[in-house]
Design a protein around this motif. Sequence first.
Motif, PDB file in Angstrom:
ATOM      1  N   ILE A   1      33.376  27.601  39.941  1.00  0.00           N
ATOM      2  CA  ILE A   1      34.316  26.467  39.941  1.00  0.00           C
ATOM      3  C   ILE A   1      35.613  26.861  39.238  1.00  0.00           C
ATOM      4  CG2 ILE A   1      34.723  24.156  38.990  1.00  0.00           C
ATOM      5  CD1 ILE A   1      31.673  23.647  39.568  1.00  0.00           C
ATOM      6  N   ILE A   2      35.509  27.554  38.118  1.00  0.00           N
ATOM      7  CA  ILE A   2      36.706  28.013  37.389  1.00  0.00           C
ATOM      8  C   ILE A   2      37.520  28.950  38.274  1.00  0.00           C
ATOM      9  CG2 ILE A   2      37.530  29.406  35.428  1.00  0.00           C
ATOM     10  CD1 ILE A   2      36.508  26.622  34.617  1.00  0.00           C
ATOM     11  N   VAL A   3      36.854  29.900  38.934  1.00  0.00           N
ATOM     12  CA  VAL A   3      37.558  30.848  39.809  1.00  0.00           C
ATOM     13  C   VAL A   3      38.271  30.096  40.932  1.00  0.00           C
ATOM     14  CG1 VAL A   3      37.275  32.747  41.452  1.00  0.00           C
ATOM     15  CG2 VAL A   3      36.047  32.797  39.286  1.00  0.00           C
ATOM     16  N   LEU A   4      37.601  29.148  41.543  1.00  0.00           N
ATOM     17  CA  LEU A   4      38.219  28.390  42.640  1.00  0.00           C
ATOM     18  C   LEU A   4      39.441  27.604  42.175  1.00  0.00           C
ATOM     19  CD1 LEU A   4      35.058  27.091  44.544  1.00  0.00           C
ATOM     20  CD2 LEU A   4      36.684  28.846  45.301  1.00  0.00           C
TER      21      LEU A   4
ATOM     22  N   ALA B   1      33.808  45.590  33.527  1.00  0.00           N
ATOM     23  CA  ALA B   1      32.771  45.801  32.503  1.00  0.00           C
ATOM     24  C   ALA B   1      32.399  44.482  31.836  1.00  0.00           C
ATOM     25  CB  ALA B   1      33.257  46.815  31.465  1.00  0.00           C
ATOM     26  N   ALA B   2      33.393  43.649  31.548  1.00  0.00           N
ATOM     27  CA  ALA B   2      33.126  42.350  30.918  1.00  0.00           C
ATOM     28  C   ALA B   2      32.288  41.466  31.829  1.00  0.00           C
ATOM     29  CB  ALA B   2      34.444  41.652  30.559  1.00  0.00           C
ATOM     30  N   VAL B   3      32.606  41.443  33.125  1.00  0.00           N
ATOM     31  CA  VAL B   3      31.847  40.626  34.086  1.00  0.00           C
ATOM     32  C   VAL B   3      30.389  41.073  34.117  1.00  0.00           C
ATOM     33  CG1 VAL B   3      31.567  40.166  36.560  1.00  0.00           C
ATOM     34  CG2 VAL B   3      33.825  39.923  35.488  1.00  0.00           C
TER      35      VAL B   3
ATOM     36  N   ALA C   1      37.718  35.571  33.596  1.00  0.00           N
ATOM     37  CA  ALA C   1      37.831  37.024  33.803  1.00  0.00           C
ATOM     38  C   ALA C   1      37.885  37.360  35.288  1.00  0.00           C
ATOM     39  CB  ALA C   1      36.661  37.739  33.131  1.00  0.00           C
ATOM     40  N   ILE C   2      37.045  36.720  36.079  1.00  0.00           N
ATOM     41  CA  ILE C   2      37.045  36.980  37.522  1.00  0.00           C
ATOM     42  C   ILE C   2      38.350  36.493  38.158  1.00  0.00           C
ATOM     43  CG2 ILE C   2      35.952  36.411  39.725  1.00  0.00           C
ATOM     44  CD1 ILE C   2      33.256  36.378  38.194  1.00  0.00           C
ATOM     45  N   GLY C   3      38.836  35.313  37.731  1.00  0.00           N
ATOM     46  CA  GLY C   3      40.094  34.798  38.269  1.00  0.00           C
ATOM     47  C   GLY C   3      41.247  35.753  38.043  1.00  0.00           C
ATOM     48  N   ASN C   4      41.386  36.270  36.833  1.00  0.00           N
ATOM     49  CA  ASN C   4      42.462  37.214  36.551  1.00  0.00           C
ATOM     50  C   ASN C   4      42.199  38.583  37.174  1.00  0.00           C
ATOM     51  OD1 ASN C   4      44.106  35.394  35.220  1.00  0.00           O
ATOM     52  ND2 ASN C   4      43.341  35.922  33.191  1.00  0.00           N
ATOM     53  N   LEU C   5      40.935  38.968  37.294  1.00  0.00           N
ATOM     54  CA  LEU C   5      40.588  40.232  37.955  1.00  0.00           C
ATOM     55  C   LEU C   5      41.017  40.211  39.422  1.00  0.00           C
ATOM     56  CD1 LEU C   5      39.142  42.991  38.007  1.00  0.00           C
ATOM     57  CD2 LEU C   5      37.010  41.758  38.437  1.00  0.00           C
TER      58      LEU C   5
ATOM     59  N   MET D   1      43.075  29.573  30.245  1.00  0.00           N
ATOM     60  CA  MET D   1      42.555  28.389  29.541  1.00  0.00           C
ATOM     61  C   MET D   1      41.035  28.451  29.451  1.00  0.00           C
ATOM     62  SD  MET D   1      44.957  25.185  30.727  1.00  0.00           S
ATOM     63  CE  MET D   1      44.382  25.190  32.392  1.00  0.00           C
ATOM     64  N   ALA D   2      40.379  28.889  30.515  1.00  0.00           N
ATOM     65  CA  ALA D   2      38.917  28.987  30.511  1.00  0.00           C
ATOM     66  C   ALA D   2      38.452  30.024  29.493  1.00  0.00           C
ATOM     67  CB  ALA D   2      38.408  29.329  31.908  1.00  0.00           C
TER      68      ALA D   2
END
Length: 169
Positions: A27-30, A87-89, A116-120, A150-151
Amino acid sequence: MAKQKSFKNLSASPSTSMTPWLGIAIIIVLIDQITKVTITRLFSYGESLAVTSFFNIVRAHNKGAAFSFLAAESGWQRYLFTGIAVAAVVFIIYLLKRHAGQRLFCWALALILGGAIGNLIDRVLYGYVVDFLDFYVGRWHWPAFNVADMAIVGGAGLFILDELRRVGK
């Protein structure tokens, strides 16, 4: 009479499924990606819209990390920060699997994972992260940020809260 769940104990739950936590991250990524796509379609790079006396929407590109750390480098930082994010994911997914029943801890992990995924995604697709939230006082501007940021900050705050609760027990 059915027993109601108490909201007092957010730090532990009998459930050990990772599904809810991964759902939160998705949901955060979306939300993050929808807002970034909207900004990139509506604004040119550097364009700004004054919303209030302390807030602008601005299209900014961050080739570095937090507070534009290493943003002025020649491009190698893209690969460094991409590697760190991958690596963090992987590590966060491992932690979620191992501690899926610790609710507050996993909320923190899920928020950080989604951010992390959103910025990745931005780093892989564009070589920079799209930022658009610009808060300021007078002429002093906080570095622009996005939903993923923000997340991540919210997740870090929950980590602190979780640790304080643990120490208090």
